[in-house]
Design an enzyme around this catalytic site. Structure first.
Site, PDB file in Angstrom:
ATOM      1  N   GLU A   1     -31.356 -26.242   7.267  1.00  0.00           N
ATOM      2  CA  GLU A   1     -30.971 -25.337   6.182  1.00  0.00           C
ATOM      3  C   GLU A   1     -31.596 -25.735   4.841  1.00  0.00           C
ATOM      4  OE1 GLU A   1     -26.734 -24.848   6.141  1.00  0.00           O
ATOM      5  OE2 GLU A   1     -26.726 -23.779   8.060  1.00  0.00           O
TER       6      GLU A   1
ATOM      7  N   GLU B   1      -0.370   5.434   8.136  1.00  0.00           N
ATOM      8  CA  GLU B   1       0.520   4.445   7.526  1.00  0.00           C
ATOM      9  C   GLU B   1       1.805   4.311   8.350  1.00  0.00           C
ATOM     10  OE1 GLU B   1       2.833   3.925   3.212  1.00  0.00           O
ATOM     11  OE2 GLU B   1       1.963   5.853   3.798  1.00  0.00           O
ATOM     12  N   HIS B   2       2.449   5.431   8.612  1.00  0.00           N
ATOM     13  CA  HIS B   2       3.645   5.475   9.454  1.00  0.00           C
ATOM     14  C   HIS B   2       3.328   6.317  10.687  1.00  0.00           C
ATOM     15  CE1 HIS B   2       4.998   5.542   5.163  1.00  0.00           C
ATOM     16  NE2 HIS B   2       5.769   4.541   5.569  1.00  0.00           N
TER      17      HIS B   2
ATOM     18  N   SER C   1       1.003   8.375   0.269  1.00  0.00           N
ATOM     19  CA  SER C   1       1.679   8.080   1.529  1.00  0.00           C
ATOM     20  C   SER C   1       1.304   9.080   2.625  1.00  0.00           C
ATOM     21  CB  SER C   1       3.187   8.096   1.307  1.00  0.00           C
ATOM     22  OG  SER C   1       3.855   7.470   2.363  1.00  0.00           O
TER      23      SER C   1
ATOM     24  N   ASN D   1       0.069   4.812  -9.012  1.00  0.00           N
ATOM     25  CA  ASN D   1      -0.737   6.033  -9.023  1.00  0.00           C
ATOM     26  C   ASN D   1      -2.228   5.700  -8.997  1.00  0.00           C
ATOM     27  OD1 ASN D   1      -1.448   5.281 -11.644  1.00  0.00           O
ATOM     28  ND2 ASN D   1      -0.053   6.743 -12.615  1.00  0.00           N
TER      29      ASN D   1
ATOM     30  N   GLN E   1       8.009  12.827   4.116  1.00  0.00           N
ATOM     31  CA  GLN E   1       6.793  12.188   3.614  1.00  0.00           C
ATOM     32  C   GLN E   1       6.083  13.071   2.600  1.00  0.00           C
ATOM     33  OE1 GLN E   1       6.936   9.299   5.017  1.00  0.00           O
ATOM     34  NE2 GLN E   1       5.387   8.439   3.687  1.00  0.00           N
TER      35      GLN E   1
ATOM     36  N   HIS F   1       6.851  12.884  -1.238  1.00  0.00           N
ATOM     37  CA  HIS F   1       6.441  11.734  -2.037  1.00  0.00           C
ATOM     38  C   HIS F   1       5.458  12.100  -3.138  1.00  0.00           C
ATOM     39  CE1 HIS F   1       8.075   7.925  -0.705  1.00  0.00           C
ATOM     40  NE2 HIS F   1       7.971   8.292   0.549  1.00  0.00           N
TER      41      HIS F   1
ATOM     42  N   HIS G   1     -27.032 -32.589   1.340  1.00  0.00           N
ATOM     43  CA  HIS G   1     -25.991 -32.666   2.371  1.00  0.00           C
ATOM     44  C   HIS G   1     -26.315 -33.812   3.349  1.00  0.00           C
ATOM     45  CE1 HIS G   1     -24.838 -28.792   0.811  1.00  0.00           C
ATOM     46  NE2 HIS G   1     -23.911 -28.609   1.743  1.00  0.00           N
TER      47      HIS G   1
ATOM     48  N   TYR H   1       4.177  -4.845  -9.026  1.00  0.00           N
ATOM     49  CA  TYR H   1       4.154  -3.572  -9.748  1.00  0.00           C
ATOM     50  C   TYR H   1       5.121  -2.602  -9.078  1.00  0.00           C
ATOM     51  CZ  TYR H   1       2.783   0.429 -12.415  1.00  0.00           C
ATOM     52  OH  TYR H   1       2.825   1.511 -13.261  1.00  0.00           O
TER      53      TYR H   1
ATOM     54  N   ASP I   1      11.731   2.784   5.341  1.00  0.00           N
ATOM     55  CA  ASP I   1      11.583   2.777   3.890  1.00  0.00           C
ATOM     56  C   ASP I   1      12.644   1.929   3.214  1.00  0.00           C
ATOM     57  OD1 ASP I   1       9.316   4.286   3.618  1.00  0.00           O
ATOM     58  OD2 ASP I   1      10.342   6.165   3.171  1.00  0.00           O
TER      59      ASP I   1
END
Length: 430
Positions: free
Chosen positions: A414, A326-327, A236, A213, A258, A261, A419, A128, A360
């Site tokens: 169990e 994030e950064h 961001s 978004n 930043q 953005h 099994h 996307y 970036d």
């Protein structure tokens, strides 16, 4: 920007979360709207896509697939200079992400026991790419190139059209450079729905990556399980660690880079220097006057701009580790020595000549990063997001016999008698 005094004992995680809280894509109104879009696309396919594209993007489309002619025209339109920049970015991203490739392996762990892991690429991925207030050809490279390095054989890009039915030429050019030719003019929650569920003309994918978004983020959240997703990316953010040796004009520029953005972008400065903090705040105000996106940046700074005043540089590091930005830029005098103390950050930028915009666009590490504190438990997008690990197990007869009793004991405890029987029948040759 809000100034926050950090006490000598520091803040708790709960306190930091209160100071840095931003809403995520989760309110009931958005969820209900997105659920309706997803259901419509799942049930009515292309007809629903045409309806939503006309409603949200202002254009009625007869087909969603971008043509080869449109891609060629976009390459011509952006020009040789920008194509060269795209090629340079692609080379750097490829080189960095090749280091993340993992080889399949099988080894003998015990007599008669061979175990291993096989790495295989996801067979079809949707990328996307946002539209809206800005176009991001860099996102095309950052999301598509690692998928190519991983060996993903089928990649489709989903991006919203303009109201004349075109796609931003820089996005198309970046897709061409990345080696992706399957591009659909469909964005928003309906684009995520088309990728996840498929329509008459769009084949579904197994995983969706890329930012968007609040509606896109909610759609990704809701289709998870039907498909994989990379992360739920919020707006961001950048954190900056700086002392009085830093250039306040440069720090201000990095904060604004930043803030422009998104009106919900967050910027954090942690410093033991009140003088630097004041100088940065003054420089931000001055630089903001000439910033084309100042309305967006001003809103972000007013709501989500924070300056943490600490007693020491170590205390500033502690604040950033709790924020998990994030950064993260480190602009201390001896910046590199503090890297080992950073445990929570999506990407770390060391020293005054490594501003966040390098990451970036051109450096090579991925710019699709965890946001809103999720860097405390997640990682940047990478080759590993486009591959699957399959465990490999092989026992010979003697090795099987050696562990049969232990397996049957586990099964009995169990209450899974089937099994145990699967092992017991082999032991008795039934």
């Amino acid at each position: 920007m809000e100034w926050i005094e950090v006490p000598e004992e520091g803040f708790s995680l709960q306190e930091i979360r209160r100071y840095t809280r931003r809403g995520q894509a989760g309110d009931d109104e958005i969820r209900g709207d997105v659920e309706a879009v997803l259901a419509a696309v799942r049930e009515r396919g292309d007809a629903a896509l045409k309806q939503f594209t006309e409603r949200f993007d202002g254009v009625r489309l007869d087909r969603f697939l971008v043509s080869e002619t449109e891609i060629a025209a976009a390459r011509e339109q952006v020009g040789a200079g920008f194509l060269a920049v795209l090629e340079e970015g692609k080379r750097n991203i490829e080189a960095y992400h090749r280091r993340q490739v993992q080889e399949s392996w099988v080894d003998t762990f015990r007599d008669g026991v061979r175990l291993g892991a096989r790495y295989t690429p996801i067979q079809r991925v949707g990328v996307y790419v946002p539209g809206g207030t800005a176009a991001y050809p860099s996102t095309v490279l950052m999301d598509a190139v690692p998928a190519k390095v991983a060996g993903v054989p089928s990649i489709a890009i989903f991006t919203p059209p303009a109201d004349d039915g075109s796609v931003n030429p820089y996005i198309l050019a970046a897709a061409s450079v990345a080696g992706v030719s399957e591009i659909y003019k469909v964005g928003g929650a309906q684009g995520i729905a088309a990728a996840a569920y498929g329509t008459e003309t769009i084949a579904p994918v197994f995983k969706i990556v890329g930012p968007g978004n609040a509606y896109v983020a909610m759609a990704k959240r809701l289709v998870f399980g039907t498909v994989g997703i990379d992360m739920i990316a919020g707006p961001s953010e950048v954190g900056i660690l700086a002392d009085d040796t830093a250039n306040p004009e440069w720090i201000a520029a990095d904060l604004l880079a930043q803030a422009e953005h998104d009106s919900r972008a967050a910027v954090f400065l942690a410093t033991p220097s009140r003088a630097l903090a004041a100088a940065v705040e003054k420089a931000v105000a001055a630089q903001l006057e000439t910033l084309p996106r100042r309305r967006i940046a001003s809103a972000a700074l007013a709501c989500y701009g924070k300056i943490f005043i600490t007693t020491t540089r170590e205390a500033a590091v502690a604040v950033m580790n709790l924020i998990a930005p994030e950064h993260l830029e480190i602009v201390f005098a001896d910046a590199e020595t503090y890297v080992r103390d950073i445990v929570n950050a999506g990407a770390v930028f060391i020293g005054p000549y490594t501003p966040e915009p390098l990451g970036d666009y051109i450096a090579g590490p991925n710019h699709t990063l965890p946001t809103m504190g999720t860097a405390a438990f997640s990682s940047p997008l990478g080759v590993y997001d486009f591959v699957k690990r399959t465990s490999i197990l092989q026992y010979d007869k003697d090795a099987f016999a050696a562990v049969a009793a232990a397996v049957m004991t586990f099964a009995d405890v169990e209450g899974l008698q089937g099994h145990g029987a699967a092992v017991r029948r082999r032991m008795t040759n039934e």
